[in-house]
Design a protein around this motif. Structure first.
Motif, mmCIF file in Angstrom:
data_model
loop_
_atom_site.group_PDB
_atom_site.id
_atom_site.type_symbol
_atom_site.label_atom_id
_atom_site.label_comp_id
_atom_site.label_asym_id
_atom_site.label_seq_id
_atom_site.Cartn_x
_atom_site.Cartn_y
_atom_site.Cartn_z
ATOM 1 N N VAL A 2 -6.618 -16.780 -42.747
ATOM 2 C CA VAL A 2 -6.722 -15.538 -41.992
ATOM 3 C C VAL A 2 -8.183 -15.097 -41.999
ATOM 4 N N GLN A 3 -8.725 -14.874 -40.832
ATOM 5 C CA GLN A 3 -10.089 -14.359 -40.741
ATOM 6 C C GLN A 3 -10.041 -12.895 -40.327
ATOM 7 N N LEU A 4 -10.867 -12.094 -40.990
ATOM 8 C CA LEU A 4 -10.866 -10.656 -40.774
ATOM 9 C C LEU A 4 -12.264 -10.186 -40.414
ATOM 10 N N ALA A 5 -12.340 -9.248 -39.479
ATOM 11 C CA ALA A 5 -13.636 -8.716 -39.068
ATOM 12 C C ALA A 5 -13.539 -7.212 -38.928
ATOM 13 N N GLU A 6 -14.361 -6.500 -39.719
ATOM 14 C CA GLU A 6 -14.357 -5.043 -39.686
ATOM 15 C C GLU A 6 -15.355 -4.511 -38.669
ATOM 16 N N SER A 7 -15.085 -3.320 -38.177
ATOM 17 C CA SER A 7 -16.009 -2.614 -37.295
ATOM 18 C C SER A 7 -15.782 -1.120 -37.459
ATOM 19 N N GLY A 8 -16.749 -0.342 -36.983
ATOM 20 C CA GLY A 8 -16.578 1.106 -36.982
ATOM 21 C C GLY A 8 -17.335 1.856 -38.049
ATOM 22 N N GLY A 9 -18.035 1.163 -38.911
ATOM 23 C CA GLY A 9 -18.805 1.861 -39.924
ATOM 24 C C GLY A 9 -19.983 2.599 -39.310
ATOM 25 N N ARG A 19 -13.652 6.100 -37.931
ATOM 26 C CA ARG A 19 -12.466 5.246 -37.833
ATOM 27 C C ARG A 19 -12.905 3.803 -37.964
ATOM 28 N N LEU A 20 -12.399 3.129 -38.968
ATOM 29 C CA LEU A 20 -12.680 1.716 -39.172
ATOM 30 C C LEU A 20 -11.553 0.891 -38.563
ATOM 31 N N SER A 21 -11.924 -0.273 -38.052
ATOM 32 C CA SER A 21 -10.933 -1.177 -37.503
ATOM 33 C C SER A 21 -11.158 -2.580 -38.041
ATOM 34 N N CYS A 22 -10.080 -3.278 -38.270
ATOM 35 C CA CYS A 22 -10.136 -4.655 -38.765
ATOM 36 C C CYS A 22 -9.337 -5.531 -37.805
ATOM 37 N N ALA A 23 -10.002 -6.538 -37.242
ATOM 38 C CA ALA A 23 -9.332 -7.465 -36.344
ATOM 39 C C ALA A 23 -8.992 -8.743 -37.109
ATOM 40 N N ALA A 24 -7.744 -9.166 -37.033
ATOM 41 C CA ALA A 24 -7.290 -10.364 -37.733
ATOM 42 C C ALA A 24 -7.198 -11.539 -36.766
ATOM 43 N N SER A 25 -7.461 -12.724 -37.298
ATOM 44 C CA SER A 25 -7.478 -13.927 -36.455
ATOM 45 C C SER A 25 -6.089 -14.400 -36.092
ATOM 46 N N ALA A 91 -19.964 3.783 -49.179
ATOM 47 C CA ALA A 91 -19.699 2.452 -49.748
ATOM 48 C C ALA A 91 -19.635 1.440 -48.618
ATOM 49 N N VAL A 92 -19.582 0.177 -48.998
ATOM 50 C CA VAL A 92 -19.226 -0.877 -48.047
ATOM 51 C C VAL A 92 -17.705 -0.984 -48.067
ATOM 52 N N TYR A 93 -17.106 -0.910 -46.897
ATOM 53 C CA TYR A 93 -15.654 -0.954 -46.784
ATOM 54 C C TYR A 93 -15.215 -2.337 -46.303
ATOM 55 N N TYR A 94 -14.220 -2.882 -46.982
ATOM 56 C CA TYR A 94 -13.714 -4.215 -46.693
ATOM 57 C C TYR A 94 -12.240 -4.163 -46.302
ATOM 58 N N CYS A 95 -11.904 -5.005 -45.363
ATOM 59 C CA CYS A 95 -10.515 -5.236 -44.988
ATOM 60 C C CYS A 95 -10.036 -6.470 -45.737
ATOM 61 N N ALA A 96 -8.801 -6.469 -46.205
ATOM 62 C CA ALA A 96 -8.268 -7.606 -46.942
ATOM 63 C C ALA A 96 -6.815 -7.840 -46.580
ATOM 64 N N GLY A 117 -12.731 -9.575 -45.225
ATOM 65 C CA GLY A 117 -13.742 -9.485 -44.193
ATOM 66 C C GLY A 117 -15.122 -9.380 -44.809
ATOM 67 N N GLN A 118 -16.134 -9.274 -43.956
ATOM 68 C CA GLN A 118 -17.521 -9.223 -44.429
ATOM 69 C C GLN A 118 -17.941 -7.835 -44.868
ATOM 70 N N GLY A 119 -17.210 -6.824 -44.452
ATOM 71 C CA GLY A 119 -17.516 -5.462 -44.856
ATOM 72 C C GLY A 119 -18.299 -4.703 -43.811
ATOM 73 N N THR A 120 -18.163 -3.386 -43.844
ATOM 74 C CA THR A 120 -18.906 -2.507 -42.949
ATOM 75 C C THR A 120 -19.366 -1.285 -43.750
ATOM 76 N N GLN A 121 -20.613 -0.900 -43.537
ATOM 77 C CA GLN A 121 -21.207 0.178 -44.327
ATOM 78 C C GLN A 121 -20.781 1.539 -43.792
ATOM 79 N N VAL A 122 -20.392 2.409 -44.715
ATOM 80 C CA VAL A 122 -20.108 3.807 -44.402
ATOM 81 C C VAL A 122 -21.021 4.659 -45.267
ATOM 82 N N THR A 123 -21.806 5.515 -44.635
ATOM 83 C CA THR A 123 -22.731 6.389 -45.357
ATOM 84 C C THR A 123 -22.440 7.835 -44.981
ATOM 85 N N VAL A 124 -22.182 8.648 -45.989
ATOM 86 C CA VAL A 124 -21.898 10.066 -45.776
ATOM 87 C C VAL A 124 -22.994 10.883 -46.444
ATOM 88 N N SER A 125 -23.684 11.669 -45.662
ATOM 89 C CA SER A 125 -24.782 12.480 -46.192
ATOM 90 C C SER A 125 -24.330 13.924 -46.393
#
Length: 126
Positions: A2-9, A19-25, A91-96, A117-125
């Motif tokens: 299964v390959q996973l790809a995150e987006s939305g960070g 809103r984060l999204s993870c697309a599965a293969s 943090a870096v958010y990962y889909c699993a 997945g490879q992860g997507t960065q979320v930064t809250v200031s």
């Protein structure tokens, strides 16, 4: 496999939303459970939210009432709606994903998942 790809960070101010999204293969209904995890600098990876194909969901206490996990089997996606974000959510958010059964008490344990997945960065200031 299964390959996973995150987006939305991205970057957002405290109190904002992302809103984060993870697309599965492959079809997500072939996985037993899927989840979102995060890792902040210098800290261990931790479970944020998880769900399985029976509609069961679990959240870390730190995000309950603010984050919502949802799975769309038709689109093979896993989303995480994050509201009322705080600087400590940075943090870096990962889909699993995991294909075999596991105790629900283990849903937020990173070691129980074998596809990441490879992860997507979320930064809250503040």
């Amino acid at each position: 496999q299964v390959q996973l790809a995150e987006s939305g960070g991205g970057s957002v101010q405290s109190g904002g939303s992302l809103r984060l999204s993870c697309a599965a293969s492959e079809e997500t209904h072939r996985t037993y459970c899927m989840g979102w995890f995060r890792q902040a600098p210098g800290k261990e990876r931790e479970g944020v939210a998880a769900t399985n194909n029976y509609g069961f969901t679990m959240y870390a206490d730190s995000v309950k009432g603010r984050f919502t996990i949802s799975q769309d089997n038709a689109k093979s996606t896993l989303d995480l709606q994050m509201n009322s974000l705080k600087p400590e959510d940075t943090a870096v958010y990962y889909c699993a994903a995991r294909q075999s059964r596991v105790l629900t008490s283990r849903f937020l344990v990173p070691a129980e998942y074998n596809y990441w997945g490879q992860g997507t960065q979320v930064t809250v200031s503040s």
